[in-house]
Design an enzyme around this catalytic site. Sequence first.
Site, PDB file in Angstrom:
ATOM      1  N   ASP A 122      -7.593  12.490   6.147  1.00 13.13           N
ATOM      2  CA  ASP A 122      -7.552  11.145   5.562  1.00 13.13           C
ATOM      3  C   ASP A 122      -6.607  10.219   6.311  1.00 13.13           C
ATOM      4  O   ASP A 122      -6.091   9.252   5.760  1.00 13.13           O
ATOM      5  CB  ASP A 122      -7.123  11.230   4.103  1.00 13.13           C
ATOM      6  CG  ASP A 122      -5.737  11.867   3.937  1.00 13.13           C
ATOM      7  OD1 ASP A 122      -5.404  12.784   4.717  1.00 13.13           O
ATOM      8  OD2 ASP A 122      -4.992  11.465   3.025  1.00 13.13           O
ATOM      9  N   ARG A 147     -13.678   8.160  16.128  1.00 18.78           N
ATOM     10  CA  ARG A 147     -13.167   8.691  14.855  1.00 18.78           C
ATOM     11  C   ARG A 147     -14.253   9.505  14.157  1.00 18.78           C
ATOM     12  O   ARG A 147     -13.992  10.579  13.605  1.00 18.78           O
ATOM     13  CB  ARG A 147     -12.688   7.537  13.946  1.00 18.78           C
ATOM     14  CG  ARG A 147     -11.501   6.766  14.510  1.00 18.78           C
ATOM     15  CD  ARG A 147     -10.864   5.856  13.480  1.00 18.78           C
ATOM     16  NE  ARG A 147     -11.711   4.755  13.030  1.00 18.78           N
ATOM     17  CZ  ARG A 147     -11.768   3.550  13.592  1.00 18.78           C
ATOM     18  NH1 ARG A 147     -11.035   3.286  14.670  1.00 18.78           N
ATOM     19  NH2 ARG A 147     -12.536   2.602  13.089  1.00 18.78           N
ATOM     20  N   LYS A 195      -5.920  11.406  -3.476  1.00 18.99           N
ATOM     21  CA  LYS A 195      -4.565  11.690  -3.008  1.00 18.99           C
ATOM     22  C   LYS A 195      -3.753  10.405  -2.938  1.00 18.99           C
ATOM     23  O   LYS A 195      -4.285   9.353  -2.574  1.00 18.99           O
ATOM     24  CB  LYS A 195      -4.624  12.339  -1.624  1.00 18.99           C
ATOM     25  CG  LYS A 195      -3.272  12.907  -1.191  1.00 18.99           C
ATOM     26  CD  LYS A 195      -3.204  13.173   0.293  1.00 18.99           C
ATOM     27  CE  LYS A 195      -2.631  11.982   1.026  1.00 18.99           C
ATOM     28  NZ  LYS A 195      -2.260  12.297   2.407  1.00 18.99           N
ATOM     29  N   GLU A 211       1.497  13.872  -4.879  1.00 21.72           N
ATOM     30  CA  GLU A 211       2.218  14.235  -3.650  1.00 21.72           C
ATOM     31  C   GLU A 211       3.571  13.528  -3.556  1.00 21.72           C
ATOM     32  O   GLU A 211       3.677  12.415  -3.057  1.00 21.72           O
ATOM     33  CB  GLU A 211       1.382  13.881  -2.411  1.00 21.72           C
ATOM     34  CG  GLU A 211       2.090  14.234  -1.109  1.00 21.72           C
ATOM     35  CD  GLU A 211       1.266  13.952   0.146  1.00 21.72           C
ATOM     36  OE1 GLU A 211       1.747  14.308   1.242  1.00 21.72           O
ATOM     37  OE2 GLU A 211       0.169  13.384   0.033  1.00 21.72           O
ATOM     38  N   GLU A 250       6.542  13.726  -1.468  1.00 20.47           N
ATOM     39  CA  GLU A 250       7.044  14.384  -0.259  1.00 20.47           C
ATOM     40  C   GLU A 250       8.510  14.052  -0.019  1.00 20.47           C
ATOM     41  O   GLU A 250       8.868  12.894   0.180  1.00 20.47           O
ATOM     42  CB  GLU A 250       6.238  13.982   0.978  1.00 20.47           C
ATOM     43  CG  GLU A 250       6.814  14.622   2.242  1.00 20.47           C
ATOM     44  CD  GLU A 250       6.023  14.358   3.517  1.00 20.47           C
ATOM     45  OE1 GLU A 250       6.420  14.917   4.563  1.00 20.47           O
ATOM     46  OE2 GLU A 250       5.034  13.603   3.472  1.00 20.47           O
ATOM     47  N   LYS A 252       0.967  18.450  -4.496  1.00 18.55           N
ATOM     48  CA  LYS A 252       1.088  18.610  -3.038  1.00 18.55           C
ATOM     49  C   LYS A 252       2.539  18.330  -2.646  1.00 18.55           C
ATOM     50  O   LYS A 252       2.911  17.203  -2.337  1.00 18.55           O
ATOM     51  CB  LYS A 252       0.130  17.659  -2.312  1.00 18.55           C
ATOM     52  CG  LYS A 252       0.224  17.756  -0.785  1.00 18.55           C
ATOM     53  CD  LYS A 252      -0.889  17.001  -0.072  1.00 18.55           C
ATOM     54  CE  LYS A 252      -0.700  17.076   1.444  1.00 18.55           C
ATOM     55  NZ  LYS A 252      -1.855  16.552   2.199  1.00 18.55           N
ATOM     56  N   SER A 270      -2.752  22.028   2.013  1.00 23.42           N
ATOM     57  CA  SER A 270      -3.473  20.769   2.207  1.00 23.42           C
ATOM     58  C   SER A 270      -2.924  20.209   3.506  1.00 23.42           C
ATOM     59  O   SER A 270      -2.068  19.318   3.513  1.00 23.42           O
ATOM     60  CB  SER A 270      -3.228  19.812   1.034  1.00 23.42           C
ATOM     61  OG  SER A 270      -3.839  18.564   1.295  1.00 23.42           O
ATOM     62  N   TYR A 317       1.658   8.004   7.223  1.00 23.55           N
ATOM     63  CA  TYR A 317       0.296   8.552   7.207  1.00 23.55           C
ATOM     64  C   TYR A 317      -0.713   7.442   7.444  1.00 23.55           C
ATOM     65  O   TYR A 317      -0.811   6.547   6.659  1.00 23.55           O
ATOM     66  CB  TYR A 317       0.041   9.239   5.869  1.00 23.55           C
ATOM     67  CG  TYR A 317      -0.790  10.475   5.996  1.00 23.55           C
ATOM     68  CD1 TYR A 317      -2.152  10.424   5.745  1.00 23.55           C
ATOM     69  CD2 TYR A 317      -0.253  11.676   6.418  1.00 23.55           C
ATOM     70  CE1 TYR A 317      -2.944  11.551   5.876  1.00 23.55           C
ATOM     71  CE2 TYR A 317      -1.034  12.805   6.552  1.00 23.55           C
ATOM     72  CZ  TYR A 317      -2.366  12.726   6.279  1.00 23.55           C
ATOM     73  OH  TYR A 317      -3.156  13.855   6.408  1.00 23.55           O
TER      74      TYR A 317
END
Length: 357
Positions: free
Chosen positions: A30, A52, A142, A183, A185, A225, A295, A357
């Site tokens: 993603d 891509r 997500k 998630e 992190e 996650k 993941s 990300y």
Amino acid sequence: MSAFVGKYAEELIKNAKYIATPGKGILAADESTGTIGKRLASINVENIESNRQALRELLFTSPNALSFLSGVILFEETLYQKTSDGKPFVEVLQENNVIPGIKVDKGTVEIAGTNGETTTQGFDSLGARCQQYYKAGARFAKWRAVLKIGPTEPSELSIQQNAQGLARYAIICQENGLVPIVEPEVLTDGSHDIKTCAAVTETVLAAVYKALNDHHVLLEGTLLKPNMVAPGSDSPKVAAEVIAEYTVTALRRTVPPAVPGIVFLSGGQSEEEATVNLNAMNKLEVLKPWTLSFSFGRALQQSTLKIWGGKKENVAKAQDAFSVRCKANSEATLGKYTGDSAGGLASESLYVKGYKY
């Protein structure tokens, strides 16, 4: 707390449980257009849609690889793309018993008055977008919240903002039929030791599950996650068994058994490190009421990307490398990885400071 049981409750529980099937995990494909551009630039390939599409087609049509996966997280562009012979990617995944997922956040923004701490944006029209993604075949979502460790970080403000954001996102997803991957992190950047990372991770996860409860999120229809608990990137490394012990302890203290699965992010570890650490966790002989799986983005794709190099004649070899990593991580979810996929590209560090990300 009374969990919100809407019209999708049974489907959410079934899909979350399936994604958390032991022996299977998630491919995170993603990456935003900007991030995938950096990956393509590293192999001197231009960041245009056809390239891509070609990379994602290589991954999704790898023989054998999909049998080790239960879900793939897609970027919005990829959700609507097709293979070169015209089959939608979503159908390719579904036919291989892999559930399509979608990244729904819009990246991070700095919280003013903090030392570079961030909150995640993407609430505008989130419910409507989730409905569209569900129609397109997505069944999970997500949203990445990012926290950092520093002299006074993470601040209480950052912890609360991110916990509330994750909880609000989670309930909106569930209202619209998508299993939310939560998630939070904790970045590896810094010179802190593993005990500091453990303490911060526990504090953050406790706040996240308090917020999820307050927002009436159905935990059985979610996945977590998290980061693995490890020393900072500027600190000496420790053994996989130490990472496993600290990580599983932090999770046992904070994650309710109602959550069916925990799917780790790789956080810039090399492909091999991520696999070995996951394997060590699954070998630990303590009660683990949830599946511990993966993941991974970089830690599943890096060798594949380098071998492919944007050339058609390398596709089969690149797919073999991808299948090897998927199989290795599948074995690690069962505590049965023996290290026979190590060496070469798989051992290269994938760490990027302040990773976006």
